[in-house]
Design an enzyme around this catalytic site. Structure first.
Site, PDB file in Angstrom:
ATOM      1  N   ASP A  75       0.920   5.099   1.969  1.00 32.66           N
ATOM      2  CA  ASP A  75       0.267   5.771   3.103  1.00 32.66           C
ATOM      3  C   ASP A  75      -0.426   7.026   2.575  1.00 32.66           C
ATOM      4  OD1 ASP A  75       1.361   3.813   4.688  1.00 32.66           O
ATOM      5  OD2 ASP A  75       2.969   5.063   5.510  1.00 32.66           O
ATOM      6  N   ARG A 117       8.521  -8.999  14.846  1.00 31.59           N
ATOM      7  CA  ARG A 117       8.856  -7.630  14.455  1.00 31.59           C
ATOM      8  C   ARG A 117       7.923  -6.696  15.205  1.00 31.59           C
ATOM      9  NH1 ARG A 117      10.824  -4.225  10.228  1.00 31.59           N
ATOM     10  NH2 ARG A 117       9.344  -2.571   9.718  1.00 31.59           N
ATOM     11  N   HIS A 150       0.853  -1.201   0.000  1.00 34.61           N
ATOM     12  CA  HIS A 150       0.000   0.000   0.000  1.00 34.61           C
ATOM     13  C   HIS A 150       0.884   1.245   0.000  1.00 34.61           C
ATOM     14  CE1 HIS A 150       1.202  -0.445   4.172  1.00 34.61           C
ATOM     15  NE2 HIS A 150       0.976   0.850   4.339  1.00 34.61           N
ATOM     16  N   HIS A 167       4.834   0.101  -0.151  1.00 34.14           N
ATOM     17  CA  HIS A 167       5.622  -0.711   0.767  1.00 34.14           C
ATOM     18  C   HIS A 167       4.769  -1.821   1.355  1.00 34.14           C
ATOM     19  CE1 HIS A 167       3.821   2.676   2.978  1.00 34.14           C
ATOM     20  NE2 HIS A 167       3.777   1.880   4.031  1.00 34.14           N
TER      21      HIS A 167
HETATM   22  C1  LIG Z   1      -7.480  -0.778   3.996  1.00 35.07           C
HETATM   23  C2  LIG Z   1      -7.197   0.333   4.651  1.00 35.07           C
HETATM   24  C3  LIG Z   1      -6.488   0.371   5.965  1.00 35.07           C
HETATM   25  C4  LIG Z   1      -5.984   1.808   6.030  1.00 35.07           C
HETATM   26  C5  LIG Z   1      -7.163   2.538   5.429  1.00 35.07           C
HETATM   27  C6  LIG Z   1      -7.439   1.720   4.163  1.00 35.07           C
HETATM   28  C7  LIG Z   1      -6.363   2.056   3.113  1.00 35.07           C
HETATM   29  C8  LIG Z   1      -5.022   2.494   3.719  1.00 35.07           C
HETATM   30  C9  LIG Z   1      -4.706   1.969   5.131  1.00 35.07           C
HETATM   31  C10 LIG Z   1      -3.837   2.943   5.892  1.00 35.07           C
HETATM   32  C11 LIG Z   1      -2.331   2.839   5.584  1.00 35.07           C
HETATM   33  C12 LIG Z   1      -1.567   3.857   6.444  1.00 35.07           C
HETATM   34  C13 LIG Z   1      -2.075   3.973   7.880  1.00 35.07           C
HETATM   35  C14 LIG Z   1      -3.615   3.974   7.979  1.00 35.07           C
HETATM   36  C15 LIG Z   1      -4.056   4.222   9.405  1.00 35.07           C
HETATM   37  C16 LIG Z   1      -4.186   4.940   6.989  1.00 35.07           C
HETATM   38  O1  LIG Z   1      -4.515   6.072   7.194  1.00 35.07           O
HETATM   39  O2  LIG Z   1      -4.314   4.302   5.765  1.00 35.07           O
HETATM   40  C17 LIG Z   1      -4.091   2.667   7.355  1.00 35.07           C
HETATM   41  C18 LIG Z   1      -5.595   2.359   7.426  1.00 35.07           C
HETATM   42  C19 LIG Z   1      -5.946   1.392   8.560  1.00 35.07           C
HETATM   43  O3  LIG Z   1      -5.145   0.535   8.916  1.00 35.07           O
HETATM   44  O4  LIG Z   1      -7.067   1.465   9.058  1.00 35.07           O
HETATM   45  O1  LIG Z   2       4.845  -2.269  10.404  1.00 33.81           O
HETATM   46  C1  LIG Z   2       5.563  -1.814   9.526  1.00 33.81           C
HETATM   47  O2  LIG Z   2       6.778  -1.955   9.538  1.00 33.81           O
HETATM   48  C2  LIG Z   2       4.940  -1.018   8.396  1.00 33.81           C
HETATM   49  C3  LIG Z   2       3.438  -1.015   8.444  1.00 33.81           C
HETATM   50  C4  LIG Z   2       2.831   0.020   7.559  1.00 33.81           C
HETATM   51  O3  LIG Z   2       3.267   0.240   6.465  1.00 33.81           O
HETATM   52  C5  LIG Z   2       1.669   0.787   8.058  1.00 33.81           C
HETATM   53  O4  LIG Z   2       1.195   0.521   9.185  1.00 33.81           O
HETATM   54  O5  LIG Z   2       1.208   1.698   7.317  1.00 33.81           O
HETATM   55 FE   LIG Z   3       2.314   1.981   5.553  1.00 31.09          FE
END
Ligand SMILES: C=C1C[C@]23C[C@H]1CC[C@H]2[C@@]12CCC[C@@](C)(C(=O)O1)[C@H]2[C@@H]3C(=O)O
Ligand SMILES: O=C(O)CCC(=O)C(=O)O
Ligand SMILES: [Fe+2]
Length: 327
Positions: free
Chosen positions: A202, A267, A200, A257
């Site tokens: 961020d 981890r 994905h 990533h």
């Molecule tokens: C499938 C998902 C899970 C999301 C939302 C959506 C798309 C992207 C994911 C993330 C990725 C980065 C952190 C997070 C907190 C964010 O803002 O986008 C994640 C979120 C979650 O883990 O809830």
């Molecule tokens: O846990 C990690 O090292 C990366 C996870 C990640 O990419 C995320 O939580 O958005």
């Molecule tokens: Fe991430």
């Protein structure tokens, strides 16, 4: 051969791992104490959307202490941890990521940076964890600010806080996550890799990641190859988020990533996601347009964030906002 039980293996995604893991030595390295940091940061954001930071000023003891408390938290019985779930949108999550059937070999705590997490449900033994988290979140915001200022300086745009003011805003919609990937011993034997956290980008502006010394983090290069990032518990890894890609009109790229589970060691990673206020318009900065048109339709962070929750983890979320050049 030892295998995961059928019900477990069916739930998860695997990637074939026919080649030995190649640890890349090409990850850009930025020493924050050096005067050329700003130029190296700009180059890294253009080429990779990713870089490693040293001399960041966060003492290793502070990171280790928080890591210790986090491991302690994740060693609580599942029933106990689940009192803080499901993470809709914040709280304890296990295997399920987001709202649309994404799963990974991971358990986590997802927190906002604005509100105090409700740890009272976990009792007194998590008090230290809660306090350390609070201090750490402030340190992360300050480091994000410093790095974003260097980006603006490196890009030669004014004022130097164009990016950082968004994460420093009282209304900033930032998040914090602690991820725990238990070791999965069956994996070491069968030549496949289990996805810990699927690929994905961020969605926010910038992400600051710190992990223990367990490998698993990978970034995708422009040609689609995945490279493994050698872990380093004393450094931070910085991701460009989708919002920064848009603000720089595509000059900086958000990095794809993922995390692969490890067969031998658990981890533990902690990530600060620096986001803008919900009402903020995400659009290219005029100073970076130089007469060019915006590559993106306008949207607010509120709209983008909402659309992320309707998407699958691996989706190209920005695609929907790309403006097709009128010809
Ligand atoms: C499938 C998902 C899970 C999301 C939302 C959506 C798309 C992207 C994911 C993330 C990725 C980065 C952190 C997070 C907190 C964010 O803002 O986008 C994640 C979120 C979650 O883990 O809830
Ligand atoms: O846990 C990690 O090292 C990366 C996870 C990640 O990419 C995320 O939580 O958005
Ligand atoms: Fe991430």
């Amino acid at each position: 051969m030892v295998l995961l039980s059928k019900s477990t293996s069916e739930q998860f995604s695997y990637v074939r791992n026919n080649m030995p893991t190649t640890f890349s030595s090409t990850i850009p390295l930025v020493d924050l104490s050096k005067p050329d940091a700003k130029n190296l940061i700009v180059k890294a954001c253009e080429d990779f959307g990713f870089f490693k930071v040293i001399n960041h000023g966060i003492p290793i003891e502070a990171m280790s202490q928080l890591e210790f408390e986090a491991f302690k938290f994740f060693s609580l019985p599942l029933k106990e941890k689940e009192k803080g779930g499901p993470p809709n949108p914040f709280g304890y999550g296990n295997k399920n990521i987001g709202l649309n059937r994404d799963v990974g070999w991971v358990e986590y705590l997802l927190l906002t940076t604005n509100e105090e997490p409700n740890f009272s449900i976990y009792g007194k033994h998590t008090d230290k964890f809660r306090c350390l988290l609070n201090d750490y979140k402030i340190a992360m915001r300050n480091m994000a600010c410093e790095i974003l200022d260097l980006m603006a300086e490196g890009l030669k745009i004014q004022p130097k806080n164009v990016f950082s003011k968004l994460v420093m805003d009282k209304q900033s919609d930032s998040a914090f996550r602690v991820n725990h990937y238990p070791a999965c011993p069956e994996l070491a034997l069968n030549g496949e890799n289990l996805i810990g956290f699927g690929e994905h980008t961020d969605p926010q502006i910038i992400s600051l990641l710190r992990s223990n010394n367990t490998s698993g983090f990978q970034i995708s290069l422009r040609d689609g190859r995945w490279i493994s990032v050698p872990p380093d518990h004393s450094s931070f890894f910085i991701n460009v988020g989708d919002s920064l890609q848009v603000m720089t009109n595509g000059r900086f790229k958000s990095v794809r990533h993922r995390v692969l589970a490890n067969g031998i060691n658990p981890r533990l990673s902690m990530i600060y996601f620096g986001g803008p206020p919900l009402s903020e318009k995400i659009a290219p900065l005029p100073s970076l347009m130089k007469g060019k048109e915006s590559l993106y339709k306008e949207f607010t962070w509120f709209e983008y964030k909402n659309s992320t929750y309707g998407s699958r983890l691996a989706d190209n979320r920005l695609g929907h906002y790309e403006r097709i050049a009128a010809s």
